[in-house]
Design a protein around this motif. Structure first.
Motif, PDB file in Angstrom:
ATOM      1  N   ASN A 214     -18.402  -7.234   6.630  1.00  0.00           N
ATOM      2  CA  ASN A 214     -17.141  -7.633   7.259  1.00  0.00           C
ATOM      3  C   ASN A 214     -16.114  -7.673   6.135  1.00  0.00           C
ATOM      4  O   ASN A 214     -16.154  -8.556   5.283  1.00  0.00           O
ATOM      5  CB  ASN A 214     -17.309  -9.009   7.914  1.00  0.00           C
ATOM      6  CG  ASN A 214     -16.105  -9.401   8.746  1.00  0.00           C
ATOM      7  OD1 ASN A 214     -15.072  -8.744   8.706  1.00  0.00           O
ATOM      8  ND2 ASN A 214     -16.237 -10.488   9.498  1.00  0.00           N
ATOM      9  N   SER A 215     -15.201  -6.728   6.130  1.00  0.00           N
ATOM     10  CA  SER A 215     -14.437  -6.462   4.922  1.00  0.00           C
ATOM     11  C   SER A 215     -12.930  -6.513   5.152  1.00  0.00           C
ATOM     12  O   SER A 215     -12.434  -6.303   6.260  1.00  0.00           O
ATOM     13  CB  SER A 215     -14.837  -5.079   4.380  1.00  0.00           C
ATOM     14  OG  SER A 215     -14.252  -4.823   3.130  1.00  0.00           O
ATOM     15  N   PHE A 216     -12.228  -6.811   4.080  1.00  0.00           N
ATOM     16  CA  PHE A 216     -10.768  -6.823   4.006  1.00  0.00           C
ATOM     17  C   PHE A 216     -10.355  -5.608   3.171  1.00  0.00           C
ATOM     18  O   PHE A 216     -10.927  -5.359   2.107  1.00  0.00           O
ATOM     19  CB  PHE A 216     -10.316  -8.118   3.338  1.00  0.00           C
ATOM     20  CG  PHE A 216      -8.858  -8.211   3.012  1.00  0.00           C
ATOM     21  CD1 PHE A 216      -7.971  -8.817   3.885  1.00  0.00           C
ATOM     22  CD2 PHE A 216      -8.367  -7.710   1.811  1.00  0.00           C
ATOM     23  CE1 PHE A 216      -6.631  -8.923   3.567  1.00  0.00           C
ATOM     24  CE2 PHE A 216      -7.035  -7.816   1.487  1.00  0.00           C
ATOM     25  CZ  PHE A 216      -6.150  -8.413   2.378  1.00  0.00           C
ATOM     26  N   ALA A 217      -9.381  -4.842   3.654  1.00  0.00           N
ATOM     27  CA  ALA A 217      -8.983  -3.626   2.957  1.00  0.00           C
ATOM     28  C   ALA A 217      -7.485  -3.621   2.691  1.00  0.00           C
ATOM     29  O   ALA A 217      -6.689  -4.123   3.494  1.00  0.00           O
ATOM     30  CB  ALA A 217      -9.373  -2.394   3.769  1.00  0.00           C
ATOM     31  N   ILE A 218      -7.113  -3.058   1.545  1.00  0.00           N
ATOM     32  CA  ILE A 218      -5.709  -2.904   1.161  1.00  0.00           C
ATOM     33  C   ILE A 218      -5.423  -1.415   1.046  1.00  0.00           C
ATOM     34  O   ILE A 218      -6.032  -0.716   0.215  1.00  0.00           O
ATOM     35  CB  ILE A 218      -5.417  -3.592  -0.182  1.00  0.00           C
ATOM     36  CG1 ILE A 218      -5.797  -5.073  -0.119  1.00  0.00           C
ATOM     37  CG2 ILE A 218      -3.950  -3.434  -0.567  1.00  0.00           C
ATOM     38  CD1 ILE A 218      -5.741  -5.780  -1.472  1.00  0.00           C
ATOM     39  N   PHE A 219      -4.526  -0.920   1.884  1.00  0.00           N
ATOM     40  CA  PHE A 219      -4.143   0.483   1.862  1.00  0.00           C
ATOM     41  C   PHE A 219      -2.725   0.606   1.326  1.00  0.00           C
ATOM     42  O   PHE A 219      -1.803  -0.059   1.801  1.00  0.00           O
ATOM     43  CB  PHE A 219      -4.220   1.092   3.268  1.00  0.00           C
ATOM     44  CG  PHE A 219      -5.624   1.253   3.774  1.00  0.00           C
ATOM     45  CD1 PHE A 219      -6.371   2.374   3.441  1.00  0.00           C
ATOM     46  CD2 PHE A 219      -6.192   0.276   4.587  1.00  0.00           C
ATOM     47  CE1 PHE A 219      -7.674   2.522   3.911  1.00  0.00           C
ATOM     48  CE2 PHE A 219      -7.486   0.420   5.066  1.00  0.00           C
ATOM     49  CZ  PHE A 219      -8.233   1.540   4.721  1.00  0.00           C
ATOM     50  N   GLY A 220      -2.554   1.463   0.326  1.00  0.00           N
ATOM     51  CA  GLY A 220      -1.255   1.692  -0.272  1.00  0.00           C
ATOM     52  C   GLY A 220      -0.569   2.891   0.327  1.00  0.00           C
ATOM     53  O   GLY A 220      -0.950   3.375   1.406  1.00  0.00           O
ATOM     54  N   PRO A 221       0.460   3.382  -0.335  1.00  0.00           N
ATOM     55  CA  PRO A 221       1.228   4.516   0.187  1.00  0.00           C
ATOM     56  C   PRO A 221       0.342   5.705   0.562  1.00  0.00           C
ATOM     57  O   PRO A 221      -0.598   6.051  -0.156  1.00  0.00           O
ATOM     58  CB  PRO A 221       2.170   4.851  -0.980  1.00  0.00           C
ATOM     59  CG  PRO A 221       2.346   3.547  -1.692  1.00  0.00           C
ATOM     60  CD  PRO A 221       1.016   2.862  -1.592  1.00  0.00           C
TER      61      PRO A 221
END
Length: 231
Positions: free
Chosen positions: A40-47
């Motif tokens: 169960n994960s948290f993700a950070i997506f950039g440009p």
């Protein structure tokens, strides 16, 4: 599973044009040896949809997200009940650098309820709490979850941004005050400035021993008159 869904990645790339950043949840799949693990994960997506970082939930819900004593059950040959029982846990709180914002510490669901277990190293400048509060229904659970998040903000001296599915989404300042709020069961968008973090609080540095010390001081002050000789 976002990595295995091309349309989702394409949509994220469209959302993150013009140097925008998306913080979102996902189910992460990892092949580790002969086993397939789910997180169960948290993700950070950039440009343009570039994955900048991911953090796996480290406080899992027993029997909801994992089976207690799974490895023991496997070791004694009980493999069917232990097969595909849920999620694996991550290493603990982490801090991520993201474009255009101070360093952030992610907390997934009820990870926000644990005192002194919400910040990584280095100390983040704010916390983001993503949660699905639909499990609670329209009862006191979502309100209690919000109040606990406010207590964590006060303890740590850090603002918290909450995105709560069907629950109460909010921007909370480091004094525990709710700056902006989206009420229970409503769909919408919150728009507000990110409050500035306070210096590390005594509780953040020393934890429960400082509370015990204050309790002993107060108890000693209350009992002191009883030890004085009577006139």
């Amino acid at each position: 599973m976002l990595a295995r869904t091309p349309q989702a990645i394409a949509d994220i790339a469209q959302i993150t044009v013009d140097s925008r950043v998306l913080l979102t949840g996902q189910v992460r799949i990892a092949e580790e040896g002969t086993r397939t693990r789910f997180y169960n994960s948290f993700a950070i997506f950039g440009p343009h949809g570039k994955l900048l970082g991911a953090s796996d939930k480290f406080h899992l819900v027993p029997f909801g997200e994992y089976l207690p004593f799974e490895d023991t059950l496997r070791s004694i040959g009980i493999t069917e009940i232990a097969a595909n029982t849920g999620f694996s846990s991550g290493p603990g709180p982490q801090t991520f650098s993201i474009p255009g914002a101070p360093p952030v510490g992610p907390l997934i669901c009820y990870e926000v309820i644990f005192p002194q277990a919400v910040t990584g190293d280095p100390r983040p400048s704010w916390l983001v709490n993503m949660t699905d509060d639909s499990w609670f229904g329209p009862n006191t659970g979502p309100m209690q979850h919000l109040l606990i998040a406010r207590v964590r903000a006060i303890e740590e001296g850090l603002p918290i941004v909450r995105a709560a599915n069907t629950g109460i989404s909010a921007i909370i300042d480091p004094y525990g005050r709710v700056r902006v709020q989206l009420d229970l069961g409503l769909r919408g968008v919150l728009d507000g400035d990110l409050p500035v973090a306070l210096p590390s609080t005594p509780f953040a540095r020393y934890g429960d021993p400082i509370l015990l010390t204050l309790f002993l001081i107060c108890a000693g002050a209350a009992l002191w008159p009883l030890t004085l000789p009577k006139a």
